[in-house]
Scaffold this motif. Structure first.
Motif, PDB file in Angstrom:
ATOM      1  N   THR A  88     -36.065  -3.604   1.403  1.00  0.00           N
ATOM      2  CA  THR A  88     -35.049  -3.675   0.354  1.00  0.00           C
ATOM      3  C   THR A  88     -34.999  -2.394  -0.478  1.00  0.00           C
ATOM      4  O   THR A  88     -34.029  -2.167  -1.206  1.00  0.00           O
ATOM      5  N   HIS A  89     -36.032  -1.561  -0.379  1.00  0.00           N
ATOM      6  CA  HIS A  89     -36.032  -0.278  -1.092  1.00  0.00           C
ATOM      7  C   HIS A  89     -35.297   0.808  -0.321  1.00  0.00           C
ATOM      8  O   HIS A  89     -35.122   1.914  -0.836  1.00  0.00           O
ATOM      9  N   HIS A  90     -34.875   0.496   0.912  1.00  0.00           N
ATOM     10  CA  HIS A  90     -34.299   1.520   1.795  1.00  0.00           C
ATOM     11  C   HIS A  90     -32.838   1.250   2.139  1.00  0.00           C
ATOM     12  O   HIS A  90     -32.315   1.797   3.108  1.00  0.00           O
ATOM     13  N   PHE A  91     -32.169   0.399   1.346  1.00  0.00           N
ATOM     14  CA  PHE A  91     -30.786   0.047   1.682  1.00  0.00           C
ATOM     15  C   PHE A  91     -29.874   1.266   1.743  1.00  0.00           C
ATOM     16  O   PHE A  91     -28.961   1.343   2.581  1.00  0.00           O
ATOM     17  N   ALA A  92     -30.102   2.226   0.862  1.00  0.00           N
ATOM     18  CA  ALA A  92     -29.248   3.424   0.871  1.00  0.00           C
ATOM     19  C   ALA A  92     -29.383   4.160   2.194  1.00  0.00           C
ATOM     20  O   ALA A  92     -28.380   4.646   2.755  1.00  0.00           O
ATOM     21  N   ARG A  93     -30.603   4.247   2.707  1.00  0.00           N
ATOM     22  CA  ARG A  93     -30.833   4.920   3.993  1.00  0.00           C
ATOM     23  C   ARG A  93     -30.168   4.146   5.129  1.00  0.00           C
ATOM     24  O   ARG A  93     -29.512   4.752   5.994  1.00  0.00           O
ATOM     25  N   TYR A  94     -30.263   2.834   5.130  1.00  0.00           N
ATOM     26  CA  TYR A  94     -29.641   2.043   6.198  1.00  0.00           C
ATOM     27  C   TYR A  94     -28.120   2.212   6.180  1.00  0.00           C
ATOM     28  O   TYR A  94     -27.487   2.366   7.235  1.00  0.00           O
ATOM     29  N   ASN A  95     -27.565   2.175   4.989  1.00  0.00           N
ATOM     30  CA  ASN A  95     -26.108   2.325   4.898  1.00  0.00           C
ATOM     31  C   ASN A  95     -25.658   3.720   5.316  1.00  0.00           C
ATOM     32  O   ASN A  95     -24.564   3.894   5.877  1.00  0.00           O
ATOM     33  N   GLN A  96     -26.490   4.721   5.052  1.00  0.00           N
ATOM     34  CA  GLN A  96     -26.178   6.074   5.513  1.00  0.00           C
ATOM     35  C   GLN A  96     -26.086   6.107   7.040  1.00  0.00           C
ATOM     36  O   GLN A  96     -25.166   6.695   7.620  1.00  0.00           O
ATOM     37  N   VAL A  97     -27.036   5.446   7.701  1.00  0.00           N
ATOM     38  CA  VAL A  97     -27.055   5.404   9.167  1.00  0.00           C
ATOM     39  C   VAL A  97     -25.852   4.626   9.691  1.00  0.00           C
ATOM     40  O   VAL A  97     -25.204   5.049  10.670  1.00  0.00           O
ATOM     41  N   ILE A  98     -25.531   3.509   9.041  1.00  0.00           N
ATOM     42  CA  ILE A  98     -24.373   2.719   9.477  1.00  0.00           C
ATOM     43  C   ILE A  98     -23.093   3.540   9.358  1.00  0.00           C
ATOM     44  O   ILE A  98     -22.229   3.523  10.248  1.00  0.00           O
ATOM     45  N   ASP A  99     -22.955   4.283   8.278  1.00  0.00           N
ATOM     46  CA  ASP A  99     -21.765   5.123   8.109  1.00  0.00           C
ATOM     47  C   ASP A  99     -21.695   6.199   9.184  1.00  0.00           C
ATOM     48  O   ASP A  99     -20.603   6.535   9.682  1.00  0.00           O
ATOM     49  N   GLU A 100     -22.837   6.743   9.565  1.00  0.00           N
ATOM     50  CA  GLU A 100     -22.864   7.734  10.640  1.00  0.00           C
ATOM     51  C   GLU A 100     -22.397   7.119  11.955  1.00  0.00           C
ATOM     52  O   GLU A 100     -21.642   7.740  12.721  1.00  0.00           O
TER      53      GLU A 100
END
Length: 470
Positions: free
Chosen positions: A76-88
């Motif tokens: 839950t501390h890494h949501f920004a990173r996951y969303n970055q990957v999804i956007d890529e």
């Protein structure tokens, strides 16, 4: 290449024996190869994840002594990173938005099952332009042809046809990433080289490999550990022993006994049964784990625990035993040293709970005698031996209350009355312990002490008088 393994539980419940075994295998593999062991808390299921479950996992890991080199990391501390990957993935045409309704997806599933087809998403939205402002999910665009090969370290080569895999959801309508996406990103970012996990994840593995390759990462090596069954062959449940790892602590098991037991569920080294942690690190190899499921047998765990109770440092066992006396409302500082009790009683108990229960007589008087023991040993013929023992003990100075002197007193009474030693020692044992089982009589007398011994002999004599001519 530095070996890096990870244990990645979901905090939706306690750490159970299956999870503990997986953590142990990950730990041993990393330690054997000079690598790092990472703890990751996969808490993306926001509805079911709880702080209580996280604490139970951490408490269980600490009790077992499975020290991790990094973590705990929380997804839950890494949501920004996951969303970055999804956007890529979206930008590169490797993912797409989907607004299919639950009703459509349910009808699709029912129709596919009616046609005896494997239920999976049909790619309805693959080529649609969905308005980003309306409710939707993000799906990974899985390859439609070719085969994913999983070279499993336990199960060997496993091929999966891509046309059997659907376009799984990687971001929910509420914007939260799903398990398969977050796991892939974390494994890549944390440089995990070996994923050792339960075989319930086998179907996730080809999907995760495809996502990893789409992101340009080399997949780790996988090892899928078979499940643990109950001793009747059914799925492990609470009646078989599928309880929280910390419950085994509360039931009086030693962590080394549980670890030794868990590692033998699916792995072996010849006929050896007992392993120290150092031996396990030296001998363990994940490729030697059996493909078949293992059966959980509580009696085998009891046997191992009894072994470790006898072999462990008495001072350490005493420290672990103390809280179990507290649960019996006994303050162990009011009687003999706990380490002495452990030395005398460890061979008679399978667990710390049992050890505390059978040693309660060392610290407090008992209300009743064991019925069968009293009927056999507290008879009229035992009255005179007990009276003579009481008189001799009452005259003894506290400084003379030693094993040698006590042994001499008991033997002397037997000689005076021309009785077999057992005819004196057994009634005495029942009188001061309440039952016919205890350590050697002089050791038992030392644990009970002079005052309690005299007091309990009086209790036994009163019991014999009350029985009269029975």
């Amino acid at each position: 290449m530095t070996v890096r393994t990870r244990f990645a539980p979901s905090p939706t419940g306690y750490l159970h024996v299956g999870g503990a075994r997986t953590a142990l295998f990950c730990y041993l593999y990393a330690r054997k190869h000079g690598g790092q062991f990472v703890l990751r808390i996969e808490d993306t299921d926001l509805e079911r994840s709880t702080a209580e479950s996280v604490n139970a996992i951490l408490e269980g890991m600490t009790w077992l002594g499975l020290d991790y080199d990094e973590g705990p990391f929380y997804q839950t501390h890494h949501f920004a990173r996951y969303n970055q990957v999804i956007d890529e993935l979206l930008d590169n045409g490797l993912a797409y938005r989907c607004n299919c309704s639950k009703e459509r997806l349910e009808k699709l599933r029912v129709d596919q099952m009616a046609r005896k087809q494997k239920p999976r998403y049909d790619g309805c939205c693959r080529h649609k332009q969905i308005d980003p402002n309306e409710p939707h999910v993000i799906r990974f665009k899985n390859p439609t042809d070719g085969v994913v090969i999983v070279d499993d370290l336990i199960r060997g080569r496993m091929p999966f046809a891509n046309d059997e895999l659907d376009d799984l959801i990687i971001r929910r309508t509420d914007g939260s990433p799903t398990y398969n996406l977050s796991v892939v990103v974390d494994d890549a970012d944390m440089r995990i080289t070996h994923v050792i996990r339960g075989d319930d994840h086998i179907n996730n593995t080809p999907r995760q490999i495809n996502i990893l390759r789409a992101l340009g990462f080399e997949p780790p090596q996988y090892a899928h550990v078979p499940m643990i069954l109950g001793d009747d062959g059914s799925r492990l449940s609470k009646r078989h022993g599928a309880v929280s790892v910390v419950s085994y602590r509360d039931m009086g098991y030693l962590p080394e006994a549980l670890l030794n037991y868990l590692v033998r569920l699916g792995w072996s080294h010849g006929d050896q049964e007992i392993f120290s942690l150092d031996e396990l690190i030296e001998l363990f190899d994940i490729t030697d784990v059996n493909k078949a499921a293992s059966s959980f047998n509580l009696s085998k765990l009891d046997w191992l625990n009894q072994h470790y109770l006898q072999q462990a440092d008495p001072a350490r066992v005493a420290r672990l035993l103390s809280p179990h006396f507290g649960r019996l409302d006994i303050d162990p500082s009011t009687g003999p040293e706990l380490a002495s009790v452990v030395k005398a009683q460890a061979a008679r108990a399978k667990t710390l709970v049992e050890l505390a229960e059978i040693s309660a007589f060392c610290y407090r008087d008992f209300a009743e005698f064991d019925e069968s023991s009293a009927k056999k040993h507290l008879r009229l013929v035992a009255r005179e031996p007990l009276e003579r023992l009481r008189a001799a003990f009452d005259l003894m100075a506290f400084a003379d209350w030693t094993p040698e002197q006590l042994k001499h007193v008991v033997a002397s009474v037997a000689d005076e009355l021309q009785l077999n030693l057992g005819k004196v020692a057994q009634p005495l044992r029942v009188a001061i312990v309440g039952r016919a089982a205890s350590p050697g009589i002089e050791e038992t007398l030392m644990l009970v002490g002079k005052d309690a011994t005299v007091r309990r002999i009086d209790q036994a004599l009163a019991y014999i008088a009350a029985r009269g001519g029975e």
